[in-house]
Design an enzyme around this catalytic site. Structure first.
Site, PDB file in Angstrom:
ATOM      1  N   TYR A   1      12.973  -8.792  69.095  1.00 38.50           N
ATOM      2  CA  TYR A   1      14.042  -8.693  68.095  1.00 38.50           C
ATOM      3  C   TYR A   1      13.701  -9.474  66.837  1.00 38.50           C
ATOM      4  O   TYR A   1      13.793  -8.954  65.716  1.00 38.50           O
ATOM      5  CB  TYR A   1      15.353  -9.187  68.687  1.00 38.50           C
ATOM      6  CG  TYR A   1      16.493  -9.215  67.700  1.00 38.50           C
ATOM      7  CD1 TYR A   1      17.054  -8.030  67.238  1.00 38.50           C
ATOM      8  CD2 TYR A   1      17.008 -10.426  67.226  1.00 38.50           C
ATOM      9  CE1 TYR A   1      18.101  -8.051  66.317  1.00 38.50           C
ATOM     10  CE2 TYR A   1      18.050 -10.445  66.318  1.00 38.50           C
ATOM     11  CZ  TYR A   1      18.596  -9.260  65.863  1.00 38.50           C
ATOM     12  OH  TYR A   1      19.621  -9.281  64.952  1.00 38.50           O
TER      13      TYR A   1
ATOM     14  N   ASP B   1      21.206   8.288  69.129  1.00 41.41           N
ATOM     15  CA  ASP B   1      20.528   7.065  69.534  1.00 41.41           C
ATOM     16  C   ASP B   1      19.279   6.905  68.674  1.00 41.41           C
ATOM     17  O   ASP B   1      18.346   7.709  68.764  1.00 41.41           O
ATOM     18  CB  ASP B   1      20.155   7.136  71.017  1.00 41.41           C
ATOM     19  CG  ASP B   1      19.516   5.846  71.521  1.00 41.41           C
ATOM     20  OD1 ASP B   1      19.273   4.933  70.698  1.00 41.41           O
ATOM     21  OD2 ASP B   1      19.267   5.753  72.738  1.00 41.41           O
TER      22      ASP B   1
ATOM     23  N   LYS C   1      13.031  -8.069  62.956  1.00 39.36           N
ATOM     24  CA  LYS C   1      13.830  -8.490  61.817  1.00 39.36           C
ATOM     25  C   LYS C   1      12.967  -9.138  60.734  1.00 39.36           C
ATOM     26  O   LYS C   1      13.306  -9.074  59.542  1.00 39.36           O
ATOM     27  CB  LYS C   1      14.944  -9.430  62.268  1.00 39.36           C
ATOM     28  CG  LYS C   1      16.040  -8.704  63.028  1.00 39.36           C
ATOM     29  CD  LYS C   1      16.620  -7.561  62.195  1.00 39.36           C
ATOM     30  CE  LYS C   1      17.667  -6.758  62.907  1.00 39.36           C
ATOM     31  NZ  LYS C   1      18.213  -5.657  62.081  1.00 39.36           N
TER      32      LYS C   1
END
Length: 271
Positions: A157, A66, A161
């Site tokens: 997120y 992970d 990015k």
């Protein structure tokens, strides 16, 4: 110089269990590069590895981990210490939640930053140094159109990015004269198992194996990526993604954020 001589003998592909990551790993193997397959699910990795070894002459190694857990990069470095890694692909870090920032725990956002920012930065620092010393190698970091501007339901997120895109560009600016190719791949909507599952759960497609409308095929994405490994720093993949980049570059930041908000409402099917 052959592909394998420039980018081999081993590649590390993070996010190699399915979709674009698995396809990229297969593309490397087809070009004569051995592949370390990294993702969370051991059984899935084993299937990908078996498929690659049955179809190519490349060797594989699997590493189930992970990437959001502390110490992930150090564990990866230790597990690959006996290999000469000439190519690093970071294709991990999708966000299956698509929920407002305050609807999730801060721990979820912190895990996203760890997986999408800290670990790729740490891995690049570890593997790029020997690539520079050898005067050859490659690094590909997968980004997303979500990183072009802030939008609802992808606060952490989209920010990660954006980091990935700028990080890849900056790394390219430092390394492209050393013989090490760096490429930031900015993907739009891509026909992956994760996207199909998400859109099926929303009722946007009628079956989990249906192709989502407007999604680029994985094969097309991979072909474009391999054709442009030396054409960094940034590649917007697919005609729709290139059109989106041109559109957003012509708008103010506020207009772009408002556009992303409208797109989010359309994606959720409600306001």
């Amino acid at each position: 110089m052959t592909f394998a001589n420039k980018y081999g003998p081993w590649a590390l592909v993070a996010g190699a269990s399915d979709g674009v990551g698995a396809a990229f790993a297969e593309g490397l193997a087809e070009r004569g590069v051995n592949v370390v397959l990294l993702a969370r699910r051991q059984q899935v990795l084993d299937r990908v590895a078996a498929g690659i070894e049955s179809r190519t002459s490349a060797q594989t190694r699997t590493l189930a981990m992970d990437l959001a857990r502390p110490g992930a990069a150090a564990a990866i470095a230790e597990a690959t210490a006996d290999l000469e890694i000439g190519f690093l692909v970071y294709c991990a870090g999708a966000d299956p939640n698509y929920q407002p920032f305050l609807a999730n725990s801060i721990a979820a956002a912190e895990a996203m930053v760890q997986r999408n920012c800290m670990v790729p930065m740490q891995l690049c620092h570890h593997f790029a140094a020997p690539m520079v010393q050898r005067g050859r190698g490659g690094i590909v970091i997968f980004g997303s159109g979500a990183g072009l501007a802030g939008g609802p339901n992808m606060v952490a997120y989209g920010a990660t990015k954006a980091f990935d895109m700028v990080f890849a560009e900056a790394l390219w600016s430092e390394l492209h004269d050393t013989g090490v190719d760096v490429l930031g791949l900015i993907l739009g909507k891509t026909n992956t198992p994760a996207l199909r599952e998400l859109e099926y759960s929303r009722g946007q497609i009628s079956a989990p194996d249906e192709v989502p409308p407007g999604a680029d095929s994985v094969d097309d994405v991979i072909a474009e990526a391999f054709e442009n490994l030396a054409n960094g720093p940034t590649l917007f993949v697919g005609e729709m993604m290139r059109a989106a980049e041109q559109l957003t570059s012509s708008l103010t930041r506020k207009q772009t954020v408002e556009l992303f908000a409208q797109m989010a409402v359309a994606a959720m099917g409600s306001d």
